[in-house]
Write a protein that holds these residues in place. Structure first.
Motif, PDB file in Angstrom:
ATOM      1  N   MET A 166       0.857  -1.203   0.000  1.00 49.73           N
ATOM      2  CA  MET A 166       0.000   0.000   0.000  1.00 49.73           C
ATOM      3  C   MET A 166       0.895   1.256   0.000  1.00 49.73           C
ATOM      4  SD  MET A 166      -3.264   0.785   0.150  1.00 49.73           S
ATOM      5  CE  MET A 166      -4.290   2.211   0.505  1.00 49.73           C
ATOM      6  N   MET A 167       0.659   2.102  -0.959  1.00 50.34           N
ATOM      7  CA  MET A 167       1.463   3.316  -1.079  1.00 50.34           C
ATOM      8  C   MET A 167       1.049   4.348  -0.030  1.00 50.34           C
ATOM      9  SD  MET A 167       1.834   5.654  -4.537  1.00 50.34           S
ATOM     10  CE  MET A 167       2.034   4.212  -5.575  1.00 50.34           C
ATOM     11  N   LEU A 168       2.018   4.928   0.643  1.00 50.52           N
ATOM     12  CA  LEU A 168       1.724   5.988   1.606  1.00 50.52           C
ATOM     13  C   LEU A 168       1.244   7.233   0.871  1.00 50.52           C
ATOM     14  CD1 LEU A 168       4.861   5.632   3.919  1.00 50.52           C
ATOM     15  CD2 LEU A 168       2.536   4.865   4.434  1.00 50.52           C
ATOM     16  N   VAL A 169       0.480   8.073   1.586  1.00 53.42           N
ATOM     17  CA  VAL A 169      -0.074   9.284   0.968  1.00 53.42           C
ATOM     18  C   VAL A 169       1.044  10.168   0.396  1.00 53.42           C
ATOM     19  CG1 VAL A 169      -1.386  11.403   1.374  1.00 53.42           C
ATOM     20  CG2 VAL A 169      -2.118   9.269   2.425  1.00 53.42           C
ATOM     21  N   ALA A 170       2.096  10.371   1.177  1.00 57.09           N
ATOM     22  CA  ALA A 170       3.209  11.213   0.723  1.00 57.09           C
ATOM     23  C   ALA A 170       3.867  10.634  -0.532  1.00 57.09           C
ATOM     24  CB  ALA A 170       4.247  11.372   1.832  1.00 57.09           C
ATOM     25  N   GLN A 171       3.977   9.307  -0.576  1.00 56.94           N
ATOM     26  CA  GLN A 171       4.557   8.659  -1.764  1.00 56.94           C
ATOM     27  C   GLN A 171       3.652   8.871  -2.981  1.00 56.94           C
ATOM     28  OE1 GLN A 171       4.818   4.687  -0.030  1.00 56.94           O
ATOM     29  NE2 GLN A 171       7.047   4.746  -0.156  1.00 56.94           N
ATOM     30  N   ARG A 172       2.342   8.803  -2.728  1.00 52.17           N
ATOM     31  CA  ARG A 172       1.388   9.007  -3.825  1.00 52.17           C
ATOM     32  C   ARG A 172       1.483  10.427  -4.358  1.00 52.17           C
ATOM     33  NH1 ARG A 172      -3.224   7.689  -1.437  1.00 52.17           N
ATOM     34  NH2 ARG A 172      -4.140   9.767  -1.306  1.00 52.17           N
ATOM     35  N   TYR A 173       1.587  11.400  -3.472  1.00 48.42           N
ATOM     36  CA  TYR A 173       1.745  12.803  -3.895  1.00 48.42           C
ATOM     37  C   TYR A 173       2.976  12.945  -4.779  1.00 48.42           C
ATOM     38  CZ  TYR A 173      -1.699  14.405  -0.395  1.00 48.42           C
ATOM     39  OH  TYR A 173      -2.836  14.639   0.330  1.00 48.42           O
ATOM     40  N   ASP A 174       4.092  12.351  -4.314  1.00 47.45           N
ATOM     41  CA  ASP A 174       5.340  12.429  -5.089  1.00 47.45           C
ATOM     42  C   ASP A 174       5.168  11.799  -6.469  1.00 47.45           C
ATOM     43  OD1 ASP A 174       6.664  13.707  -3.047  1.00 47.45           O
ATOM     44  OD2 ASP A 174       7.648  11.901  -2.266  1.00 47.45           O
ATOM     45  N   LYS A 175       4.494  10.662  -6.502  1.00 47.57           N
ATOM     46  CA  LYS A 175       4.302   9.956  -7.772  1.00 47.57           C
ATOM     47  C   LYS A 175       3.436  10.772  -8.721  1.00 47.57           C
ATOM     48  CE  LYS A 175       3.066   5.524  -9.788  1.00 47.57           C
ATOM     49  NZ  LYS A 175       2.782   4.100  -9.553  1.00 47.57           N
ATOM     50  N   ILE A 176       2.375  11.394  -8.194  1.00 43.37           N
ATOM     51  CA  ILE A 176       1.480  12.206  -9.031  1.00 43.37           C
ATOM     52  C   ILE A 176       2.249  13.369  -9.654  1.00 43.37           C
ATOM     53  CG2 ILE A 176      -0.477  13.827  -8.957  1.00 43.37           C
ATOM     54  CD1 ILE A 176      -1.733  11.909  -6.835  1.00 43.37           C
ATOM     55  N   VAL A 177       3.001  14.104  -8.830  1.00 44.66           N
ATOM     56  CA  VAL A 177       3.765  15.260  -9.328  1.00 44.66           C
ATOM     57  C   VAL A 177       4.792  14.806 -10.367  1.00 44.66           C
ATOM     58  CG1 VAL A 177       5.383  17.107  -8.700  1.00 44.66           C
ATOM     59  CG2 VAL A 177       3.406  16.633  -7.240  1.00 44.66           C
ATOM     60  N   LYS A 178       5.451  13.693 -10.102  1.00 43.08           N
ATOM     61  CA  LYS A 178       6.461  13.159 -11.035  1.00 43.08           C
ATOM     62  C   LYS A 178       5.817  12.809 -12.377  1.00 43.08           C
ATOM     63  CE  LYS A 178      10.191   9.693 -11.176  1.00 43.08           C
ATOM     64  NZ  LYS A 178       9.787   8.725 -12.204  1.00 43.08           N
ATOM     65  N   LEU A 179       4.672  12.137 -12.347  1.00 45.88           N
ATOM     66  CA  LEU A 179       3.979  11.742 -13.584  1.00 45.88           C
ATOM     67  C   LEU A 179       3.517  12.957 -14.382  1.00 45.88           C
ATOM     68  CD1 LEU A 179       1.852   8.746 -12.261  1.00 45.88           C
ATOM     69  CD2 LEU A 179       3.551   8.614 -14.080  1.00 45.88           C
ATOM     70  N   VAL A 180       2.949  13.936 -13.674  1.00 42.80           N
ATOM     71  CA  VAL A 180       2.458  15.152 -14.351  1.00 42.80           C
ATOM     72  C   VAL A 180       3.616  15.916 -14.982  1.00 42.80           C
ATOM     73  CG1 VAL A 180       1.348  17.405 -13.997  1.00 42.80           C
ATOM     74  CG2 VAL A 180       0.362  15.351 -12.957  1.00 42.80           C
ATOM     75  N   ASN A 181       4.730  16.012 -14.262  1.00 41.41           N
ATOM     76  CA  ASN A 181       5.893  16.720 -14.802  1.00 41.41           C
ATOM     77  C   ASN A 181       6.509  15.984 -15.991  1.00 41.41           C
ATOM     78  OD1 ASN A 181       5.734  18.882 -13.057  1.00 41.41           O
ATOM     79  ND2 ASN A 181       7.130  18.002 -11.560  1.00 41.41           N
ATOM     80  N   GLU A 182       6.515  14.655 -15.916  1.00 41.86           N
ATOM     81  CA  GLU A 182       7.096  13.858 -17.010  1.00 41.86           C
ATOM     82  C   GLU A 182       6.268  13.960 -18.287  1.00 41.86           C
ATOM     83  OE1 GLU A 182       7.427   9.873 -15.604  1.00 41.86           O
ATOM     84  OE2 GLU A 182       9.299  10.229 -14.525  1.00 41.86           O
ATOM     85  N   HIS A 183       4.942  13.952 -18.127  1.00 40.56           N
ATOM     86  CA  HIS A 183       4.054  13.915 -19.296  1.00 40.56           C
ATOM     87  C   HIS A 183       3.554  15.300 -19.705  1.00 40.56           C
ATOM     88  CE1 HIS A 183       3.609   9.491 -19.534  1.00 40.56           C
ATOM     89  NE2 HIS A 183       3.864   9.555 -18.240  1.00 40.56           N
ATOM     90  N   GLY A 184       3.744  16.300 -18.855  1.00 44.69           N
ATOM     91  CA  GLY A 184       3.210  17.637 -19.158  1.00 44.69           C
ATOM     92  C   GLY A 184       1.796  17.796 -18.652  1.00 44.69           C
TER      93      GLY A 184
END
Length: 253
Positions: free
Chosen positions: A1-19
């Protein structure tokens, strides 16, 4: 189970990678509900880490590098082919048409019959694809070469477009937003496409359903400048209705 903070990091990383990313895509990647993702995006926007868009989120890192043509070629390829085949049906003998450097325009070039036409393009791939058609006159803009998309941009490309006038412009884009219009991943591509829109009798937008709700970096045009949209059947019905309310002709393939 992904921690909330990890999920936030993943979301920002994905958005930045894809635009930009849609809520549905983030929900699948993070394995949480769309409602949870929307709450996450609201919080991350308040922190200034991304910007909410219709149906998703957009990077605040500034201009995004273009996705290489080889990658775009396989993204939603089947939908793009169907859109391209429908677009070709709108072309008549002796038309003067303008094709941008999108993969959908390249699919159009591949299926164009050898009929008397003038085709203007800023795409090396489109020009090469049409080079063996005897009856089609191909004109390339020239300009600054962008290796990732094999397209010409910049002042020379823009100036060469001033020389011509076309019946029909077929173009794609990075994002279509109901309020903010059509957008591109970077300013150079956005500027060339703005020029294209200004020199055409008819503007035909080729956009698969994944483009909707996305606001990319550079504004190209407002939706009231689009005469016709060709999209695929994954588009939400409410979006179709809102576009038709703006007197836009929508064709779904």
């Amino acid at each position: 189970m992904m921690l909330v903070a990890q999920r936030y990091d993943k979301i920002v990383k994905l958005v930045n990678e894809h635009g930009s990313m849609r809520v549905t895509e983030l929900s699948e990647r993070c394995q949480v509900t769309e409602e949870t993702i929307r709450r996450d995006l609201d919080r991350l926007e308040r922190q200034g880490l991304l910007r909410r868009s219709h149906g998703g989120a957009v990077s605040v890192q500034g201009e995004q590098p273009e996705t290489p043509f080889s990658e775009r070629e396989i993204m939603h390829a089947e939908e793009k082919r169907r859109i391209a085949e429908q677009a070709v049906k709108l072309i008549e003998p002796n038309d003067r048409i303008l094709l941008d450097a999108s993969t959908t325009a390249w699919y159009m070039a591949a299926s164009l019959p050898d009929i008397p036409l003038t085709v203007l393009t800023n795409s090396i791939r489109v020009a090469t694809q049409l080079s063996n058609r005897e009856k089609i006159e191909v004109i390339s803009t020239g300009g600054q070469l962008v290796s990732r998309s094999l397209s010409f941009v910049g002042p020379l490309a823009e100036r060469s477009l001033d020389t011509y006038y076309v019946n029909k412009l077929f173009l794609s884009c990075q994002g279509v937003h109901l309020e903010r219009g059509v957008s591109e991943s970077n300013e150079l591509q956005g500027r060339v496409k703005q020029k294209m829109v200004g020199m055409a009798d008819q503007v035909i937008l080729l956009a698969d359903a994944s483009k909707f709700g996305v606001q990319a970096f550079a504004h190209v045009m407002n939706l009231n400048e689009v005469d016709q949209l060709i999209t695929d059947s994954r588009i939400e019905q409410r979006i179709v209705e809102q576009l038709q309310e703006q007197a836009m002709k929508v064709m779904i393939v």
